[in-house]
Design a protein around this motif. Structure first.
Motif, PDB file in Angstrom:
ATOM      1  N   TYR A   1      54.587  67.315   6.712  1.00 34.44           N
ATOM      2  CA  TYR A   1      54.440  67.274   5.251  1.00 34.44           C
ATOM      3  C   TYR A   1      53.505  66.148   4.857  1.00 34.44           C
ATOM      4  CZ  TYR A   1      58.955  69.438   6.172  1.00 34.44           C
ATOM      5  OH  TYR A   1      59.949  70.211   6.688  1.00 34.44           O
ATOM      6  N   LYS A   2      53.074  66.193   3.605  1.00 35.09           N
ATOM      7  CA  LYS A   2      52.294  65.071   3.067  1.00 35.09           C
ATOM      8  C   LYS A   2      53.259  63.935   2.767  1.00 35.09           C
ATOM      9  CE  LYS A   2      48.437  67.459   1.058  1.00 35.09           C
ATOM     10  NZ  LYS A   2      48.113  68.338  -0.017  1.00 35.09           N
ATOM     11  N   GLN A   3      52.742  62.674   2.740  1.00 36.24           N
ATOM     12  CA  GLN A   3      53.638  61.513   2.584  1.00 36.24           C
ATOM     13  C   GLN A   3      54.582  61.637   1.381  1.00 36.24           C
ATOM     14  OE1 GLN A   3      52.048  57.672   3.284  1.00 36.24           O
ATOM     15  NE2 GLN A   3      53.872  56.644   2.547  1.00 36.24           N
ATOM     16  N   GLU A   4      54.055  62.116   0.263  1.00 32.42           N
ATOM     17  CA  GLU A   4      54.917  62.193  -0.937  1.00 32.42           C
ATOM     18  C   GLU A   4      56.030  63.231  -0.761  1.00 32.42           C
ATOM     19  OE1 GLU A   4      51.729  62.544  -0.748  1.00 32.42           O
ATOM     20  OE2 GLU A   4      50.934  64.242  -1.863  1.00 32.42           O
ATOM     21  N   ASN A   5      55.896  64.077   0.261  1.00 31.58           N
ATOM     22  CA  ASN A   5      56.929  65.105   0.482  1.00 31.58           C
ATOM     23  C   ASN A   5      57.728  64.886   1.764  1.00 31.58           C
ATOM     24  OD1 ASN A   5      56.086  66.483  -1.776  1.00 31.58           O
ATOM     25  ND2 ASN A   5      54.500  67.582  -0.636  1.00 31.58           N
ATOM     26  N   TYR A   6      57.685  63.664   2.309  1.00 29.13           N
ATOM     27  CA  TYR A   6      58.445  63.412   3.543  1.00 29.13           C
ATOM     28  C   TYR A   6      59.883  63.876   3.372  1.00 29.13           C
ATOM     29  CZ  TYR A   6      54.863  60.476   5.765  1.00 29.13           C
ATOM     30  OH  TYR A   6      53.728  60.000   6.363  1.00 29.13           O
TER      31      TYR A   6
END
Ligand code: SF4
Length: 465
Positions: free
Chosen positions: A179-184
């Motif tokens: 996932y992208k960092q904001e969606n960890y």
């Protein structure tokens, strides 16, 4: 890419570690990576002390608290000198016991990266030659955890938390993130699958769990336990599914503190699971009405942060508790058949001998409601409120003494109250009071979670010859 998460010797081998079990689940949730947990501490103990592992599994011993306590007390006695001797060897640049076997266990896994978790200072000794050897083998090492010493932080890659860890793996080793960092994926479901029950010196499997990120209170002036992170609560559903998946019947909630509201919710999800659990609490009046509900959901024992039974000292600690309430709490808890384990601290800055004796008097007066007393002597910790406000606590001078492996030792001079040495002497002179009150063997102070296995406690003293 294979990542090995290791938990080095030496610390009590009662249950699997929380730190690496949580880290594993976070990393595999978010990365395309092969991760394995390795409890080297448990492996060392199994190699060194097979006789105690065998004895505590024998029914003829482990159904009786006195016999079980005697085995553990002999283990504690033997292990302390083994730790001291091995630490001395490491300081003198010799290899510790079972070093080749432990190193082989790591290398057989063929890891690309090894990460060491330090929860206790005592783990830094044995890890020292292992880290050096792995470096020689060109295996990158990562270090982290609250007890990581400055030397390791300087020599190896030190990562503060799981997000830094994940970012490091994606950036340096180009491991693909899911996932992208904001969606960890930030779920809290520690993975205990890599451990073998037989590696633990315990009658039955116990697992450690956390229900929140840190202590929500964060005010006790001596304390450095809580992490400098925002307080947030983990999902109750995840706590439930972690317990179910682990198949453990005994759960130690290792949070420094749990709020009343949270305890209510926990009781609701734990009741149908039919398990035993224990937790650490500040003895505040709001908990009293909840104790019967907590007992009904499986609460076996509480480790109460009582600290002192002198109100001036409690106020100086900013504990937010009072002696009258503590008395009531212990009584109601005992009436509900919940075991009471008390943390008591002697020698808080400015504490007088008379104030220490107030605590002993309180312990005697409430002895029928106390199962075990765990004492400590106040120690000045960097980063604590006291350390940053020395004059408020009549500390006139601090002294720092360098040590070979561990961080420098901090001692202090005080213009009021007893010194640490005097506090130790007073405690020693009154040990008989504590021994008389304790209803479980003293060794459960060292291996507190083992109190799970006994419902009936009796007044006794275990002697080691
Ligand atoms: S002693 Fe316990 S309750 Fe007090 S601040 Fe520290 S962790 Fe929180």
């Amino acid at each position: 890419m294979k990542l090995l998460l290791v938990y080095p010797p030496f610390c009590p081998p009662s249950m699997p570690p929380y730190s690496i079990s949580y880290l594993k689940s976070f990393l595999i949730d978010n990365l395309e990576i092969n991760v394995k947990c390795f409890d080297l501490n448990a492996k060392f103990h199994q190699l060194k002390f097979p006789e105690y592992y065998q004895q505590i599994r024998l029914k003829k011993y482990n159904n009786d608290i006195k016999q079980y306590g005697t085995i553990l007390a002999h283990f504690e006695n033997a292990s302390r000198s083994v730790y001291a001797e091995n630490n001395r060897k490491i300081i003198n640049k010799q290899l510790p016991e079972f070093y080749q076997e432990i190193l082989k266990l790591i290398l057989t896994e063929k890891p690309n990266i090894v990460a060491f978790s330090f929860v206790y200072n005592s783990q830094c000794f044995y890890a020292s030659p292992l880290l050096q050897e792995l470096k020689k083998c060109n295996i990158p090492c990562i270090v982290g955890g609250p007890a990581t010493i400055t030397k390791f932080k300087e020599e190896y890659t030190y990562l503060k938390n799981e997000v830094e860890f994940l970012n490091h793996l994606t950036k340096i080793y180009k491991i693909t993130a899911k996932y992208k960092q904001e969606n960890y994926f930030c779920h809290n479901t520690p993975d205990f699958q890599d451990y073998r029950k037989s590696d633990y010196l315990s009658k039955e499997l116990i697992i450690p769990l956390k229900t929140s990120s840190t202590c929500f209170y964060k005010q006790c002036t001596f304390c450095t336990h809580y992490s400098p992170v925002p307080y947030y609560e983990f999902s109750l559903e995840e706590i439930k599914s972690t317990i179910q998946k682990s198949k453990a019947r005994h759960v130690f909630f290792i949070d420094d503190m749990i709020s009343k509201k949270r305890l209510e919710y926990l009781a609701e999800i734990l009741k149908p699971l039919n398990i035993n659990w224990l937790c650490q609490l500040r003895p505040t009046v709001d908990i009293i009405s909840l104790l019967p509900t907590l007992k009904a959901s499986g609460l076996h024992a509480v480790l109460w942060g009582v600290e002192s039974a002198n109100q001036r000292i409690l106020n100086l600690i900013k504990k937010g508790t009072n002696i009258e309430d503590i008395t009531k709490i212990l009584q109601v808890s005992q009436n509900n058949n919940i075991k009471n384990i008390l943390f008591i601290m002697f020698g808080f800055p400015t504490e007088t001998k008379e104030e220490i004796m107030n605590t002993f008097q309180f312990l005697k007066d409430n002895g029928q409601n106390i199962d075990l007393i765990c004492t400590s002597i106040f120690g000045l910790q960097k980063q604590s409120y006291i350390y940053n406000n020395l004059h408020e606590f009549s500390i006139t001078n601090i002294h720092k003494q360098p040590r070979t492996v561990l961080e420098e030792k901090i001692t202090y001079t005080i213009s009021q109250g007893v010194s640490q040495e005097e506090a130790k002497k007073i405690r020693k002179r009154h040990t008989h009071i504590i021994n008389k009150i304790n209803k479980v063997p003293k060794v459960f102070d060292y291996l507190k979670e083992q109190i799970f296995f006994f419902h009936q406690c009796v007044s006794l003293v275990v002697h080691i010859h």
